[in-house]
Design a protein around this motif. Structure first.
Motif, mmCIF file in Angstrom:
data_model
loop_
_atom_site.group_PDB
_atom_site.id
_atom_site.type_symbol
_atom_site.label_atom_id
_atom_site.label_comp_id
_atom_site.label_asym_id
_atom_site.label_seq_id
_atom_site.Cartn_x
_atom_site.Cartn_y
_atom_site.Cartn_z
ATOM 1 N N PHE A 144 0.819 -1.201 0.000
ATOM 2 C CA PHE A 144 0.000 0.000 0.000
ATOM 3 C C PHE A 144 0.862 1.264 0.000
ATOM 4 C CE2 PHE A 144 -3.496 -2.617 2.231
ATOM 5 C CZ PHE A 144 -3.971 -3.058 1.007
ATOM 6 N N THR A 145 2.004 1.200 0.674
ATOM 7 C CA THR A 145 2.931 2.329 0.664
ATOM 8 C C THR A 145 3.476 2.543 -0.738
ATOM 9 O OG1 THR A 145 3.570 1.927 2.965
ATOM 10 C CG2 THR A 145 5.076 3.251 1.633
ATOM 11 N N THR A 146 3.796 1.456 -1.415
ATOM 12 C CA THR A 146 4.285 1.541 -2.787
ATOM 13 C C THR A 146 3.227 2.135 -3.709
ATOM 14 O OG1 THR A 146 5.708 -0.377 -2.456
ATOM 15 C CG2 THR A 146 5.183 0.204 -4.732
ATOM 16 N N MET A 147 1.990 1.733 -3.513
ATOM 17 C CA MET A 147 0.899 2.285 -4.321
ATOM 18 C C MET A 147 0.871 3.797 -4.241
ATOM 19 S SD MET A 147 -2.515 -0.037 -3.831
ATOM 20 C CE MET A 147 -3.479 1.205 -4.695
ATOM 21 N N SER A 148 0.972 4.306 -3.031
ATOM 22 C CA SER A 148 0.857 5.740 -2.819
ATOM 23 C C SER A 148 2.099 6.488 -3.276
ATOM 24 C CB SER A 148 0.587 6.011 -1.333
ATOM 25 O OG SER A 148 0.543 7.390 -1.077
ATOM 26 N N ARG A 149 3.270 6.014 -2.867
ATOM 27 C CA ARG A 149 4.504 6.769 -3.102
ATOM 28 C C ARG A 149 5.086 6.596 -4.493
ATOM 29 N NH1 ARG A 149 7.785 5.718 2.616
ATOM 30 N NH2 ARG A 149 6.243 6.700 4.004
ATOM 31 N N GLN A 150 4.976 5.398 -5.059
ATOM 32 C CA GLN A 150 5.638 5.125 -6.327
ATOM 33 C C GLN A 150 4.675 5.064 -7.508
ATOM 34 O OE1 GLN A 150 8.187 1.700 -5.959
ATOM 35 N NE2 GLN A 150 9.248 2.505 -4.174
ATOM 36 N N LEU A 151 3.444 4.640 -7.262
ATOM 37 C CA LEU A 151 2.494 4.520 -8.355
ATOM 38 C C LEU A 151 1.509 5.675 -8.427
ATOM 39 C CD1 LEU A 151 1.674 0.691 -8.206
ATOM 40 C CD2 LEU A 151 3.369 1.872 -9.597
ATOM 41 N N GLY A 152 1.498 6.545 -7.419
ATOM 42 C CA GLY A 152 0.590 7.683 -7.440
ATOM 43 C C GLY A 152 -0.860 7.295 -7.273
ATOM 44 N N ALA A 153 -1.095 6.201 -6.532
ATOM 45 C CA ALA A 153 -2.463 5.704 -6.332
ATOM 46 C C ALA A 153 -2.740 5.591 -4.844
ATOM 47 C CB ALA A 153 -2.656 4.356 -7.024
ATOM 48 N N GLY A 154 -2.839 6.728 -4.175
ATOM 49 C CA GLY A 154 -3.043 6.736 -2.735
ATOM 50 C C GLY A 154 -4.511 6.683 -2.351
ATOM 51 N N GLY A 155 -4.747 6.505 -1.056
ATOM 52 C CA GLY A 155 -6.107 6.491 -0.538
ATOM 53 C C GLY A 155 -6.562 5.110 -0.140
ATOM 54 N N ASP A 156 -7.357 5.040 0.939
ATOM 55 C CA ASP A 156 -7.772 3.729 1.426
ATOM 56 C C ASP A 156 -8.715 3.014 0.469
ATOM 57 O OD1 ASP A 156 -9.962 5.363 1.901
ATOM 58 O OD2 ASP A 156 -9.962 5.090 4.074
ATOM 59 N N PHE A 157 -9.512 3.760 -0.294
ATOM 60 C CA PHE A 157 -10.411 3.085 -1.213
ATOM 61 C C PHE A 157 -9.654 2.528 -2.410
ATOM 62 C CE2 PHE A 157 -14.139 2.358 -3.903
ATOM 63 C CZ PHE A 157 -15.016 1.838 -2.968
ATOM 64 N N ALA A 158 -8.555 3.174 -2.782
ATOM 65 C CA ALA A 158 -7.685 2.623 -3.824
ATOM 66 C C ALA A 158 -7.110 1.288 -3.359
ATOM 67 C CB ALA A 158 -6.573 3.606 -4.156
ATOM 68 N N GLN A 159 -6.763 1.218 -2.080
ATOM 69 C CA GLN A 159 -6.249 -0.021 -1.505
ATOM 70 C C GLN A 159 -7.332 -1.101 -1.492
ATOM 71 O OE1 GLN A 159 -4.910 1.263 2.341
ATOM 72 N NE2 GLN A 159 -3.322 2.600 1.514
#
Length: 287
Positions: A144-159
């Motif tokens: 989930f950290t990678t999603m937000s920081r590296q892929l630009g896909a943050g947020g709990d609903f994205a997770q």
């Protein structure tokens, strides 16, 4: 997304304290820095296990050391458990009302670092995946950290969308779709195999949209901006977006998951209709 204080799933297999991989070492052979990041990002969502490349570059090594479980890891685990419980209730209802059958939910394996599955080794390089060999979903809580920081896909609903997407592959497996599609892919040319892979993934996105719609109706869990988070995640993990971000010109014949536009559109189809029959990517005139 409203998820705190709700029921968690019992179908969690927690392997995080069993030891895992240790990142470290200096990359050799020119694979390092941005190059190493590009390999990892491509690996996450293109269905390519790049672990051997990282191991050869000193990026991941096996270790029997006990990994540290942080507060963020624990919160991620709780979040995944609640999201998985939501998928269980929703797909049980969908199978009963739309398909006239019984839904048997998958086990979700939480790990940190490296673990093994019948589909091969699981690591930060492989990203979340569903293995039909044991009917389990594999998820590294650090993803989930990678999603937000590296892929630009943050947020709990994205997770939550990621969890729902992998569960959707189990739904496909329960319906016999995944087995038939993979049997065809095993005999097909690379181009045809990739095309069917795109159909599989876009249907899973559509099924994820069904989950989102029914989660809102059943639990009232969707908050303002949540659907935008899911659509943004779908955009960021489109094959064309990933290839551009890796410094490559998009090559449609190599796509295995679909373009950003396709992934967003099929998620939206599931969300708008809530109908399994609307997610038939295999018969669609337009993907």
């Amino acid at each position: 997304m409203k998820w705190q204080g709700r029921r968690g799933s019992r179908n969690i297999e927690d392997r995080r304290r069993a030891g895992g991989g240790v990142r470290g070492g200096k990359a050799v052979g020119g694979v390092g820095g941005v190059g190493l990041l590009a390999i990892v990002v491509i690996g996450y969502f293109l269905g390519v296990d790049v672990t051997p490349l990282l191991e050869g570059a000193g990026g991941i090594t096996s270790s029997s050391q006990t990994v540290e479980i942080t507060q963020a890891d624990e919160q991620a685990a709780q979040f995944v458990s609640v999201t998985l419980a939501d998928t269980e209730e929703i797909w049980t209802e969908v199978f009963d009302s739309q398909l006239g059958g019984e839904y048997i939910p998958p086990i979700l394996v939480l790990y940190k670092g490296v673990t093994q599955s019948p589909c091969g080794s699981a690591s930060g390089a492989t990203g979340p995946f569903y293995c039909p060999g044991d009917q389990k979903v594999y998820l590294d809580t650090a993803f989930f950290t990678t999603m937000s920081r590296q892929l630009g896909a943050g947020g709990d609903f994205a997770q939550a969308y990621v969890v729902a997407h992998e569960v959707a592959h189990h739904v496909q497996n329960e319906l016999g779709i995944l087995g038939q599609a993979n049997a065809y892919r095993a005999k097909a040319s690379q181009a045809d195999s990739n095309a069917v892979s795109v159909m599989i993934e876009l249907q899973a996105d559509c099924f994820s949209g069904i989950w989102a719609k029914m989660a809102d109706e059943k639990f009232g869990s969707v908050e303002h901006g949540d659907i935008r988070e899911a659509l943004n995640a779908a955009k960021q993990i489109g094959d064309d977006t990933l290839q551009r971000n890796a410094g490559r010109v998009p090559q449609p014949h190599t796509f295995t998951h679909g373009t950003a536009e396709q992934r967003q559109r099929w998620f939206a189809t599931g969300y708008k209709t809530g109908a399994v029959e609307a997610c038939d990517t295999f018969s669609a005139d337009r993907l």
